[in-house]
Design a protein around this motif. Sequence first.
Motif, PDB file in Angstrom:
ATOM      1  N   VAL A 230       2.119  -1.390   2.189  1.00 27.22           N
ATOM      2  CA  VAL A 230       2.925  -1.315   0.957  1.00 27.22           C
ATOM      3  C   VAL A 230       2.596  -0.048   0.170  1.00 27.22           C
ATOM      4  N   VAL A 231       1.313   0.246  -0.024  1.00 22.95           N
ATOM      5  CA  VAL A 231       0.929   1.437  -0.801  1.00 22.95           C
ATOM      6  C   VAL A 231       1.338   2.710  -0.068  1.00 22.95           C
ATOM      7  N   TRP A 232       1.194   2.739   1.267  1.00 21.05           N
ATOM      8  CA  TRP A 232       1.612   3.908   2.034  1.00 21.05           C
ATOM      9  C   TRP A 232       3.107   4.160   1.827  1.00 21.05           C
ATOM     10  N   LEU A 233       3.912   3.098   1.897  1.00 18.50           N
ATOM     11  CA  LEU A 233       5.355   3.262   1.711  1.00 18.50           C
ATOM     12  C   LEU A 233       5.699   3.739   0.303  1.00 18.50           C
ATOM     13  N   GLN A 234       4.961   3.275  -0.687  1.00 22.37           N
ATOM     14  CA  GLN A 234       5.227   3.704  -2.060  1.00 22.37           C
ATOM     15  C   GLN A 234       4.995   5.198  -2.237  1.00 22.37           C
ATOM     16  N   ASN A 235       4.139   5.758  -1.436  1.00 17.88           N
ATOM     17  CA  ASN A 235       3.786   7.172  -1.571  1.00 17.88           C
ATOM     18  C   ASN A 235       4.587   8.094  -0.667  1.00 17.88           C
ATOM     19  N   ARG A 236       5.562   7.563   0.051  1.00 18.53           N
ATOM     20  CA  ARG A 236       6.375   8.362   0.970  1.00 18.53           C
ATOM     21  C   ARG A 236       7.650   8.833   0.279  1.00 18.53           C
ATOM     22  N   ARG A 237       8.127   9.974   0.702  1.00 16.38           N
ATOM     23  CA  ARG A 237       9.428  10.467   0.244  1.00 16.38           C
ATOM     24  C   ARG A 237      10.483  10.021   1.235  1.00 16.38           C
TER      25      ARG A 237
ATOM     26  N   LYS B   2      12.602  -0.460  -1.141  1.00 15.63           N
ATOM     27  CA  LYS B   2      12.418  -1.643  -1.978  1.00 15.63           C
ATOM     28  C   LYS B   2      11.054  -1.710  -2.649  1.00 15.63           C
ATOM     29  N   VAL B   3      10.129  -0.817  -2.313  1.00 13.61           N
ATOM     30  CA  VAL B   3       8.785  -0.903  -2.889  1.00 13.61           C
ATOM     31  C   VAL B   3       8.483   0.213  -3.877  1.00 13.61           C
ATOM     32  N   ARG B   4       9.235   1.265  -3.853  1.00 17.87           N
ATOM     33  CA  ARG B   4       8.895   2.447  -4.648  1.00 17.87           C
ATOM     34  C   ARG B   4       8.785   2.147  -6.134  1.00 17.87           C
ATOM     35  N   GLY B   5       9.666   1.331  -6.682  1.00 18.48           N
ATOM     36  CA  GLY B   5       9.667   1.084  -8.123  1.00 18.48           C
ATOM     37  C   GLY B   5       8.878  -0.130  -8.563  1.00 18.48           C
ATOM     38  N   LEU B   6       8.104  -0.728  -7.675  1.00 15.43           N
ATOM     39  CA  LEU B   6       7.367  -1.933  -8.033  1.00 15.43           C
ATOM     40  C   LEU B   6       6.236  -1.656  -9.026  1.00 15.43           C
ATOM     41  N   THR B   7       6.007  -2.619  -9.903  1.00 12.13           N
ATOM     42  CA  THR B   7       4.858  -2.554 -10.801  1.00 12.13           C
ATOM     43  C   THR B   7       3.605  -2.875  -9.984  1.00 12.13           C
ATOM     44  N   ALA B   8       2.444  -2.731 -10.601  1.00 10.40           N
ATOM     45  CA  ALA B   8       1.196  -3.078  -9.913  1.00 10.40           C
ATOM     46  C   ALA B   8       1.210  -4.549  -9.494  1.00 10.40           C
TER      47      ALA B   8
ATOM     48  N   THR C  78       3.584  -4.934  -6.555  1.00 11.16           N
ATOM     49  CA  THR C  78       2.962  -4.386  -5.353  1.00 11.16           C
ATOM     50  C   THR C  78       1.973  -5.385  -4.774  1.00 11.16           C
ATOM     51  N   SER C  79       1.170  -5.982  -5.631  1.00 11.81           N
ATOM     52  CA  SER C  79       0.189  -6.965  -5.195  1.00 11.81           C
ATOM     53  C   SER C  79       0.866  -8.182  -4.576  1.00 11.81           C
ATOM     54  N   GLU C  80       1.943  -8.659  -5.205  1.00 14.25           N
ATOM     55  CA  GLU C  80       2.668  -9.824  -4.683  1.00 14.25           C
ATOM     56  C   GLU C  80       3.278  -9.520  -3.317  1.00 14.25           C
ATOM     57  N   LEU C  81       3.868  -8.334  -3.164  1.00 15.53           N
ATOM     58  CA  LEU C  81       4.472  -7.973  -1.888  1.00 15.53           C
ATOM     59  C   LEU C  81       3.410  -7.834  -0.805  1.00 15.53           C
ATOM     60  N   ALA C  82       2.297  -7.200  -1.131  1.00 16.07           N
ATOM     61  CA  ALA C  82       1.202  -7.059  -0.159  1.00 16.07           C
ATOM     62  C   ALA C  82       0.730  -8.435   0.294  1.00 16.07           C
ATOM     63  N   GLU C  83       0.656  -9.386  -0.613  1.00 13.57           N
ATOM     64  CA  GLU C  83       0.228 -10.744  -0.258  1.00 13.57           C
ATOM     65  C   GLU C  83       1.281 -11.429   0.615  1.00 13.57           C
ATOM     66  N   LYS C  84       2.569 -11.189   0.349  1.00 12.45           N
ATOM     67  CA  LYS C  84       3.628 -11.758   1.201  1.00 12.45           C
ATOM     68  C   LYS C  84       3.518 -11.220   2.629  1.00 12.45           C
ATOM     69  N   VAL C  85       3.263  -9.929   2.745  1.00 10.42           N
ATOM     70  CA  VAL C  85       3.103  -9.323   4.073  1.00 10.42           C
ATOM     71  C   VAL C  85       1.891  -9.935   4.769  1.00 10.42           C
ATOM     72  N   ALA C  86       0.784 -10.041   4.048  1.00 13.25           N
ATOM     73  CA  ALA C  86      -0.437 -10.621   4.624  1.00 13.25           C
ATOM     74  C   ALA C  86      -0.204 -12.061   5.052  1.00 13.25           C
ATOM     75  N   GLU C  87       0.493 -12.833   4.243  1.00 11.85           N
ATOM     76  CA  GLU C  87       0.776 -14.235   4.586  1.00 11.85           C
ATOM     77  C   GLU C  87       1.639 -14.310   5.845  1.00 11.85           C
ATOM     78  N   ALA C  88       2.618 -13.426   5.952  1.00  9.99           N
ATOM     79  CA  ALA C  88       3.454 -13.411   7.157  1.00  9.99           C
ATOM     80  C   ALA C  88       2.629 -13.070   8.392  1.00  9.99           C
ATOM     81  N   LEU C  89       1.635 -12.205   8.242  1.00  8.20           N
ATOM     82  CA  LEU C  89       0.772 -11.851   9.362  1.00  8.20           C
ATOM     83  C   LEU C  89      -0.141 -13.015   9.754  1.00  8.20           C
ATOM     84  N   ARG C  90      -0.473 -13.853   8.798  1.00 11.16           N
ATOM     85  CA  ARG C  90      -1.348 -14.994   9.084  1.00 11.16           C
ATOM     86  C   ARG C  90      -0.628 -16.102   9.838  1.00 11.16           C
TER      87      ARG C  90
END
Length: 133
Positions: free
Chosen positions: A73-80, A101-107, A110-122
Amino acid sequence: MRVTLAVDAGSGDGVGAAEDLYRWLRQDPELRAFVRREAPAAPPVGAMGALGELISLLLAPGGPTAAVGAAVVVWLQNRRGNQTVTITLPDGTQVVVSSEKVRGLTAEGTSELAEKVAEALRQERAGRTPEAG
């Protein structure tokens, strides 16, 4: 558990973007030991070219899925430009995260999305393709 990450850079340099994500993941001390480059398989018959470089992670059950989610998520936020990372689980389930969809997220977002990704991986869920953002 072996998961693969593929980067689609839209009209940009997918191989360069994959290399950049690989380096980004290798900088994380929690992930460094799990990250590997993987040569792409030959394209399917009728496809218009090969896939870009893949990144694989070998994660033990209960492994650093939160770190993977946050790093992507953080890598994508920092990409052009518009970039998409597709994470494929061993059962074929795919988690798709897009920079659009991640560029304009608040902190907090960002945390909620990262947790959704992690949960999907679990959770390996056959036949489902969650879209994380």
